[in-house]
Design a protein around this motif. Structure first.
Motif, PDB file in Angstrom:
ATOM      1  N   GLU A  36     -31.115  40.576  -3.762  1.00 63.91           N
ATOM      2  CA  GLU A  36     -29.773  39.586  -3.384  1.00 63.91           C
ATOM      3  C   GLU A  36     -30.106  38.086  -2.648  1.00 63.91           C
ATOM      4  OE1 GLU A  36     -26.667  41.285  -2.855  1.00 63.91           O
ATOM      5  OE2 GLU A  36     -26.091  42.846  -3.994  1.00 63.91           O
ATOM      6  N   TRP A  37     -31.605  37.312  -3.784  1.00 64.74           N
ATOM      7  CA  TRP A  37     -32.049  37.080  -2.458  1.00 64.74           C
ATOM      8  C   TRP A  37     -31.795  35.446  -2.019  1.00 64.74           C
ATOM      9  CZ3 TRP A  37     -35.444  36.782   0.883  1.00 64.74           C
ATOM     10  CH2 TRP A  37     -36.278  35.402   1.444  1.00 64.74           C
ATOM     11  N   GLU A  38     -30.367  35.267  -3.526  1.00 64.12           N
ATOM     12  CA  GLU A  38     -29.584  34.404  -3.347  1.00 64.12           C
ATOM     13  C   GLU A  38     -28.329  34.115  -2.191  1.00 64.12           C
ATOM     14  OE1 GLU A  38     -27.886  37.273  -5.962  1.00 64.12           O
ATOM     15  OE2 GLU A  38     -29.912  35.975  -5.508  1.00 64.12           O
ATOM     16  N   ARG A  39     -28.403  35.351  -1.655  1.00 63.10           N
ATOM     17  CA  ARG A  39     -27.474  35.697  -0.615  1.00 63.10           C
ATOM     18  C   ARG A  39     -27.781  35.239   0.708  1.00 63.10           C
ATOM     19  NH1 ARG A  39     -24.659  41.735   0.715  1.00 63.10           N
ATOM     20  NH2 ARG A  39     -23.685  40.979   2.777  1.00 63.10           N
ATOM     21  N   LYS A  40     -27.627  34.764   1.731  1.00 68.99           N
ATOM     22  CA  LYS A  40     -28.027  34.512   2.667  1.00 68.99           C
ATOM     23  C   LYS A  40     -27.376  35.506   4.279  1.00 68.99           C
ATOM     24  CE  LYS A  40     -26.783  30.811   5.253  1.00 68.99           C
ATOM     25  NZ  LYS A  40     -27.094  29.043   6.115  1.00 68.99           N
ATOM     26  N   LEU A  41     -27.940  36.387   4.838  1.00 72.72           N
ATOM     27  CA  LEU A  41     -27.345  37.035   5.516  1.00 72.72           C
ATOM     28  C   LEU A  41     -26.868  36.636   7.032  1.00 72.72           C
ATOM     29  CD1 LEU A  41     -29.412  40.178   5.130  1.00 72.72           C
ATOM     30  CD2 LEU A  41     -27.462  39.983   3.790  1.00 72.72           C
ATOM     31  N   ALA A  42     -27.453  35.664   7.112  1.00 70.87           N
ATOM     32  CA  ALA A  42     -27.233  35.192   9.493  1.00 70.87           C
ATOM     33  C   ALA A  42     -28.248  33.763   9.016  1.00 70.87           C
ATOM     34  CB  ALA A  42     -27.720  35.991  10.172  1.00 70.87           C
ATOM     35  N   ASP A  43     -27.702  32.992   9.920  1.00 71.20           N
ATOM     36  CA  ASP A  43     -28.433  32.327  10.748  1.00 71.20           C
ATOM     37  C   ASP A  43     -28.648  32.087  12.168  1.00 71.20           C
ATOM     38  OD1 ASP A  43     -28.837  29.857   8.910  1.00 71.20           O
ATOM     39  OD2 ASP A  43     -27.018  29.139   8.942  1.00 71.20           O
ATOM     40  N   VAL A  44     -30.218  33.033  12.259  1.00 73.59           N
ATOM     41  CA  VAL A  44     -30.470  33.497  13.907  1.00 73.59           C
ATOM     42  C   VAL A  44     -31.300  32.128  14.874  1.00 73.59           C
ATOM     43  CG1 VAL A  44     -31.787  35.626  14.449  1.00 73.59           C
ATOM     44  CG2 VAL A  44     -30.731  35.508  12.073  1.00 73.59           C
ATOM     45  N   SER A  45     -30.686  32.680  16.411  1.00 74.93           N
ATOM     46  CA  SER A  45     -31.393  32.295  16.547  1.00 74.93           C
ATOM     47  C   SER A  45     -32.649  31.968  16.677  1.00 74.93           C
ATOM     48  CB  SER A  45     -30.606  31.952  18.729  1.00 74.93           C
ATOM     49  OG  SER A  45     -29.528  32.178  18.259  1.00 74.93           O
ATOM     50  N   LEU A  46     -33.425  30.316  16.927  1.00 73.76           N
ATOM     51  CA  LEU A  46     -35.330  30.305  17.172  1.00 73.76           C
ATOM     52  C   LEU A  46     -34.956  30.578  18.184  1.00 73.76           C
ATOM     53  CD1 LEU A  46     -37.058  30.084  15.356  1.00 73.76           C
ATOM     54  CD2 LEU A  46     -36.744  27.424  15.009  1.00 73.76           C
ATOM     55  N   GLY A  47     -36.589  31.029  18.713  1.00 71.44           N
ATOM     56  CA  GLY A  47     -36.180  31.510  20.372  1.00 71.44           C
ATOM     57  C   GLY A  47     -37.553  29.836  20.094  1.00 71.44           C
ATOM     58  N   ASP A  48     -38.098  29.413  21.705  1.00 68.93           N
ATOM     59  CA  ASP A  48     -38.720  28.485  21.487  1.00 68.93           C
ATOM     60  C   ASP A  48     -39.705  28.960  23.208  1.00 68.93           C
ATOM     61  OD1 ASP A  48     -36.951  28.154  24.030  1.00 68.93           O
ATOM     62  OD2 ASP A  48     -37.149  25.483  22.558  1.00 68.93           O
ATOM     63  N   ALA A  49     -40.550  28.570  23.521  1.00 73.47           N
ATOM     64  CA  ALA A  49     -41.330  27.931  24.901  1.00 73.47           C
ATOM     65  C   ALA A  49     -40.330  28.138  26.033  1.00 73.47           C
ATOM     66  CB  ALA A  49     -42.418  27.050  24.832  1.00 73.47           C
ATOM     67  N   GLY A  50     -39.130  27.760  26.417  1.00 71.98           N
ATOM     68  CA  GLY A  50     -38.372  27.580  26.887  1.00 71.98           C
ATOM     69  C   GLY A  50     -37.821  29.262  26.592  1.00 71.98           C
ATOM     70  N   ILE A  51     -37.142  29.630  26.061  1.00 71.48           N
ATOM     71  CA  ILE A  51     -36.750  31.013  25.790  1.00 71.48           C
ATOM     72  C   ILE A  51     -37.813  32.488  25.889  1.00 71.48           C
ATOM     73  CG2 ILE A  51     -35.979  32.812  23.580  1.00 71.48           C
ATOM     74  CD1 ILE A  51     -33.525  31.185  24.761  1.00 71.48           C
ATOM     75  N   ALA A  52     -38.326  32.250  25.458  1.00 71.78           N
ATOM     76  CA  ALA A  52     -40.164  32.714  26.217  1.00 71.78           C
ATOM     77  C   ALA A  52     -40.383  33.215  27.808  1.00 71.78           C
ATOM     78  CB  ALA A  52     -41.002  32.386  25.741  1.00 71.78           C
TER      79      ALA A  52
END
Length: 484
Positions: A36-52
């Protein structure tokens, strides 16, 4: 910390899980339902170098205390987590179905339970380990497993929950702390895993989960505090990870997919072989071990194809939540276009499209189950992994030619042989190039067996004690006999 998201009645945190707590990032990426591609499930936190760095530091800080526990003490946590996975099987299966499109029935009846078994199996194997003890040249010798340190686990978007647990379980059982990075096309079941880790009361920092793309992955794989890297995914990504691992002299395993042969001899049960061949369209062919090259003895070609087409005609494309669906949607429109590109180039180069060869519905993420007869063994669709519902069909006259065709690509993950001759099964089974070769069956897995690929299909072995050895530093302790 972001608000939790309700996905069909299941509460999911879109944030990272670091040091026993939820941690959000200012930027996000979206994940959508493949069928159901028109359905967005979530906006997920995007990790970066700081999160790593934050995740690696949490794992580094937690390592000494976790490593100091005995295998029996660590097993308590692993079995507790396995119990929670079983108790939440339906919710985990539903979220993974919506996020990745694997069939819901398969997830809830088999796949999620296999994930729980991964933790139980490795917890018990670590307890059962017997140190090798022997005398040599006046000394008494022992081989000791020592925990290696923080382990980085990077998993693919297909079967993400099962593969994540398959890789994380031996690392934890061996005494390592873990940073899990799931694929950014299907991160949500790993988000749920963070909740279960907290409920299982793991010490903070022992098991961390971060989401993101190339920036996060590069920062993690190049961090000098990482002591083991286990990766499943693409060959280009493996080369980048391998270079980073080499820079820090970090042991690295890679499972990189395949182009496996399904080799059918004239003395085989042709109906069983044809049914198994049609079954390679399961999960839209998004299975690394799939026997995507059908190689059939010329004398039974017509009989095989008749049965193969009959079984393929029974497939139902549709909503992965429905029990009648047998072929799920593909993961992402980008991947659909990649697979269609293979088919278009095959058609343009003179390969014969016997069935399928196009998108099932306009704008949908399904490609019809496709069978291609290549004009030659050098055809791209024969030599390169498509990772979609695309099979090739070739014939051979004698055993030597069949084995030669089976071994004619740079891949070597697995192989499937159908024959009624026990001697041939043993002989050809030894000759076919692959880390796992099945005879008259497929995808039967013993968790104690080694698993991995040959050639560009991978590096190293996982499974059973092989995985526990990989996640350990092995020490030989020698004591002069009679000296103390």
């Amino acid at each position: 910390m972001r608000e939790r998201i309700n996905i069909d009645g299941v509460s999911v945190s879109p944030d990272h899980f670091i040091g026993g707590k939820r941690v959000s990032s200012p930027e996000t990426f979206e994940t959508r339902c493949p069928f159901e591609w028109e359905r967005k499930l979530a906006d997920v936190s995007l990790g970066d170098a700081g999160i790593a760095r934050q995740a690696v530091q949490a794992a580094t800080d937690a390592f000494p205390a976790w490593a100091a526990l005995s295998p029996k003490e660590r097993a308590v946590y692993l079995h507790r987590l396995a119990d929670l996975i079983e108790a939440n099987r339906d919710a985990l299966g539903l979220v993974e179905c919506l996020d990745m499109a694997m069939l819901l029935e398969s997830l809830q009846l088999r796949v999620i339970s296999r994930a729980a078994l991964n933790f139980r199996n490795y917890a018990d194997l670590a307890i059962e380990y017997q140190e090798r003890v022997w005398s040599s040249k006046g000394t008494k010798n022992r081989v000791i497993r020592m925990p290696a340190g923080p382990a980085l686990i990077i998993t693919p978007w297909n079967a993400p929950f099962m593969l994540s647990t398959w890789k994380c379980a031996p690392a934890l059982a061996a005494g390592n702390t873990v940073i899990l990075k799931p694929a950014d096309w299907s991160p949500l079941s790993a988000c749920l895993l963070g909740d279960l880790i907290a409920e299982a009361d793991f010490p903070a920092g022992v098991f961390n989960i971060v989401q993101g793309g190339a920036e996060l992955g590069n920062a993690l794989t190049s961090d000098p505090d990482i002591k083991r890297i286990s990766f499943t995914g693409s060959i280009p990504t493996a080369r980048v990870i391998g270079r980073n691992a080499a820079e820090n002299i970090v042991p690295f395993t890679a499972e990189l997919g395949g182009k496996s042969a399904l080799l059918v001899f004239e003395d085989a049960d042709i109906d069983a072989a044809a049914k198994k061949a049609a079954g390679q369209y399961d999960d839209s062919g998004q299975v690394c071990m799939a026997g995507s090259r059908l190689i059939v003895q010329e004398s039974v070609k017509a009989r095989f194809l008749e049965r193969f087409h009959a079984y393929t005609d029974q497939h139902v494309l549709g909503d992965s939540r429905k029990s009648e669906t047998t072929v799920s949607a593909m993961i992402h429109p980008i991947h659909v276009e990649r697979v269609l590109g293979f088919i278009d180039r095959a058609r343009a180069s003179g390969d014969e499209i016997v069935r399928g060869g196009k998108r099932w519905k306009e704008g949908a993420n399904w490609v019809e189950p496709t069978l291609i007869v290549p004009k030659g063994n050098e055809s791209e669709v024969v030599q390169n992994e498509v990772f979609g519902p695309v099979l090739t069909f070739q014939t051979f006259t004698d055993e030597a030619e069949g084995v030669a065709l089976a071994n004619s690509t740079v891949y070597g993950l697995s192989g499937i042989i159908y024959t009624g001759d026990a001697e041939r099964a043993e002989r050809v089974g030894r000759q076919v190039r692959g880390g796992t070769v099945w005879v008259n069956t497929f995808l039967v897995r013993d968790l104690t067996a080694p698993f991995g690929g040959i050639g560009v299909s991978g590096l190293g072995r996982e499974g059973g004690h092989y995985a526990l050895d990989f996640h350990s530093d092995l020490k030989t302790l020698q004591i002069l006999e009679g000296s103390c």
